[in-house]
Design an enzyme around this catalytic site. Structure first.
Site, mmCIF file in Angstrom:
data_model
loop_
_atom_site.group_PDB
_atom_site.id
_atom_site.type_symbol
_atom_site.label_atom_id
_atom_site.label_comp_id
_atom_site.label_asym_id
_atom_site.label_seq_id
_atom_site.Cartn_x
_atom_site.Cartn_y
_atom_site.Cartn_z
ATOM 1 N N HIS A 1 -37.758 62.142 68.644
ATOM 2 C CA HIS A 1 -38.586 61.722 69.784
ATOM 3 C C HIS A 1 -39.704 60.824 69.258
ATOM 4 O O HIS A 1 -39.972 60.772 68.054
ATOM 5 C CB HIS A 1 -39.216 62.946 70.476
ATOM 6 C CG HIS A 1 -40.181 63.686 69.598
ATOM 7 N ND1 HIS A 1 -39.765 64.588 68.630
ATOM 8 C CD2 HIS A 1 -41.536 63.646 69.492
ATOM 9 C CE1 HIS A 1 -40.817 65.072 67.993
ATOM 10 N NE2 HIS A 1 -41.914 64.502 68.484
ATOM 11 N N HIS B 1 -39.276 60.271 65.230
ATOM 12 C CA HIS B 1 -39.317 61.305 64.188
ATOM 13 C C HIS B 1 -38.709 62.593 64.701
ATOM 14 O O HIS B 1 -38.499 62.761 65.908
ATOM 15 C CB HIS B 1 -40.763 61.519 63.706
ATOM 16 C CG HIS B 1 -41.728 61.899 64.794
ATOM 17 N ND1 HIS B 1 -42.212 61.001 65.724
ATOM 18 C CD2 HIS B 1 -42.293 63.088 65.125
ATOM 19 C CE1 HIS B 1 -43.030 61.603 66.552
ATOM 20 N NE2 HIS B 1 -43.087 62.888 66.225
ATOM 21 N N ARG C 1 -41.328 77.181 58.168
ATOM 22 C CA ARG C 1 -42.126 75.945 58.261
ATOM 23 C C ARG C 1 -43.037 76.009 59.475
ATOM 24 O O ARG C 1 -42.636 76.464 60.542
ATOM 25 C CB ARG C 1 -41.199 74.729 58.340
ATOM 26 C CG ARG C 1 -41.946 73.425 58.445
ATOM 27 C CD ARG C 1 -41.092 72.218 58.071
ATOM 28 N NE ARG C 1 -41.950 71.052 58.089
ATOM 29 C CZ ARG C 1 -42.197 70.332 59.173
ATOM 30 N NH1 ARG C 1 -41.614 70.624 60.323
ATOM 31 N NH2 ARG C 1 -43.025 69.304 59.110
#
Ligand SMILES: C=C1C[C@]23C[C@@]1(O)CC[C@H]2[C@@]12CCC[C@@](C)(C(=O)O1)[C@H]2[C@@H]3C(=O)O
Ligand SMILES: O=C(O)CCC(=O)C(=O)O
Ligand SMILES: [Fe+2]
Length: 373
Positions: A232, A289, A299
């Site tokens: 996006h 990205h 993460r």
């Protein structure tokens, strides 16, 4: 951020909430294949990644040097990392702890602060989920302004520390985002005199609107077939991203494909968003990205999504427009653009486009020949 932004984001469907931490095998619902939304996991190897820019003037010969670096990074990548940015290591650690504490709550607790169907803030799946047939290996939490109401829902008591850290982070990010906006515009030859809506009566930068997005990507049993956050662009002027020490963020570069942005301790990632793409009349394209996931490592990322003040209509800056460079986009407020994004997703920029320029330049994503996702 004003409620007007809230009005513009309506998810297309609701979804069941998976507790990703306890899943031992990738469910079909989360297994992406090449037929799903043009998904591709291939990564490029051996390519340089986005530039790292030192914001400390003393480490650069002069301010122009920083502007040159920034201009080059924005044109070539639409993203860069910054060091010596004035956000303390302590605050970066604190925000990580705050995020981890929140996401490690039991699911039924997190759901007490679930984002409502037509709301912006709170706990939930990726907002862009409705555009994809598969689910993302992701949980997010969006905060606008004070987090206290959601914090109360999550913890009932002892949430002061969480709120303090979030508010401190928002305050520091607001200053940094303003500074970065002027540096990026400065690299295009734009000064405060050219952007009246961004400057207050005493020459100060007017407070923009912003959202803070905590993103959690639990370790995944089959990362090669999963997607953390699908490709996006952000609808912002710029986004400042802190990632923990696990890599996952990738930026798309024409010709080179998906390039990993390695976490550098203490560094922050800056992404150019769609509104800067519009302001710069297409000179600085917003960066496509995504986030991929990891088999063993958790993460966490924290995105500060920075936009113009409420009600301001953003359009190509007049200094960047002339008869050879006609305005490529019509004026939009952030709230209006978020509504457009919620409806058209990767076609949002094209939908506010006025004309095809004489030099044949097209939108970043059209240009890349890539379908988002
Ligand atoms: C201000 C905003 C930008 C955002 C939508 C939102 O209202 C709050 C969350 C933001 C975010 C973060 C993850 C990627 C993204 C595309 C999304 O789905 O939610 C962005 C939105 C955006 O930039 O359009
Ligand atoms: O987790 C990441 O690295 C990306 C997050 C992101 O793109 C966003 O919050 O907009
Ligand atoms: Fe993003």
């Amino acid at each position: 951020m004003p409620s007007r932004i809230s009005d513009s984001c309506r998810p297309h469907h609701s979804q069941k909430h998976f507790d990703l931490n306890s899943i031992k095998e990738l469910p079909e619902s989360h297994a992406w294949t090449s037929s799903n939304d043009h998904y591709t996991q291939e990564n490029s190897c051996n390519f340089e990644s986005i530039p790292v820019i030192d914001l400390d003037n003393n480490n650069n010969n002069n301010n122009n040097n920083i502007l040159d670096h920034i201009g080059h990074a924005c044109k070539k990548w639409g993203a860069f990392q910054i060091i010596n940015h004035s956000i303390s290591e302590k605050l970066l650690q604190d925000i990580e702890v705050a995020g981890k504490t929140l996401f490690s709550l039991p699911m039924q607790q997190k759901l007490k602060a679930a984002r409502s169907p037509d709301g912006v803030t709170g706990y939930g799946a990726a907002r862009i989920s409705s555009f994809f047939s598969k689910l993302m290996w992701f949980e997010g939490f969006t905060i606008v302004g004070s987090p206290i109401e959601h914090a109360r829902q999550l913890w009932l008591k002892d949430y002061n520390k969480f709120c303090e850290v979030i508010e401190e982070y928002e305050k520091e990010m607001e200053k940094l985002a303003g500074r970065l906006m002027w540096l990026i515009l400065g690299s295009l030859g734009i000064t405060k005199d050219d952007v009246k809506w961004a400057v207050g009566p005493k020459g100060e930068t007017k407070e923009g609107c912003a959202a803070l997005q905590l993103n959690s990507y639990p370790a995944c049993p089959d990362p090669g077939r999963a997607m953390g956050l699908a490709a996006h662009t952000d609808s912002t002027i710029l986004t400042i991203l802190h990632q923990n020490n696990t890599s996952g963020l990738q930026v798309y570069q024409e010709g080179n494909g998906w390039i990993t942005v390695p976490p550098i301790p203490g560094a922050l990632v800056v992404n150019i968003g769609d509104l800067l793409h519009i302001l710069s009349n297409g000179s600085y394209p917003s960066v496509l990205h995504r986030a991929v996931v990891n088999r063993t490592r958790y993460r966490l990322s924290v995105a500060y999504l920075y936009g113009p003040p409420s009600g301001v209509r953003v359009s190509p800056l007049s200094k960047l427009v002339d008869h050879r460079h006609p305005p490529l986009y019509r004026a939009v407020t952030w709230s209006e653009y978020l509504g457009t994004k919620a409806k058209y997703f990767d076609k949002a920029l094209s939908s506010v486009r006025l004309c095809v320029p004489l030099n044949g330049f097209t939108d970043a994503k059209d240009h890349k020949g890539v379908q988002v996702g």
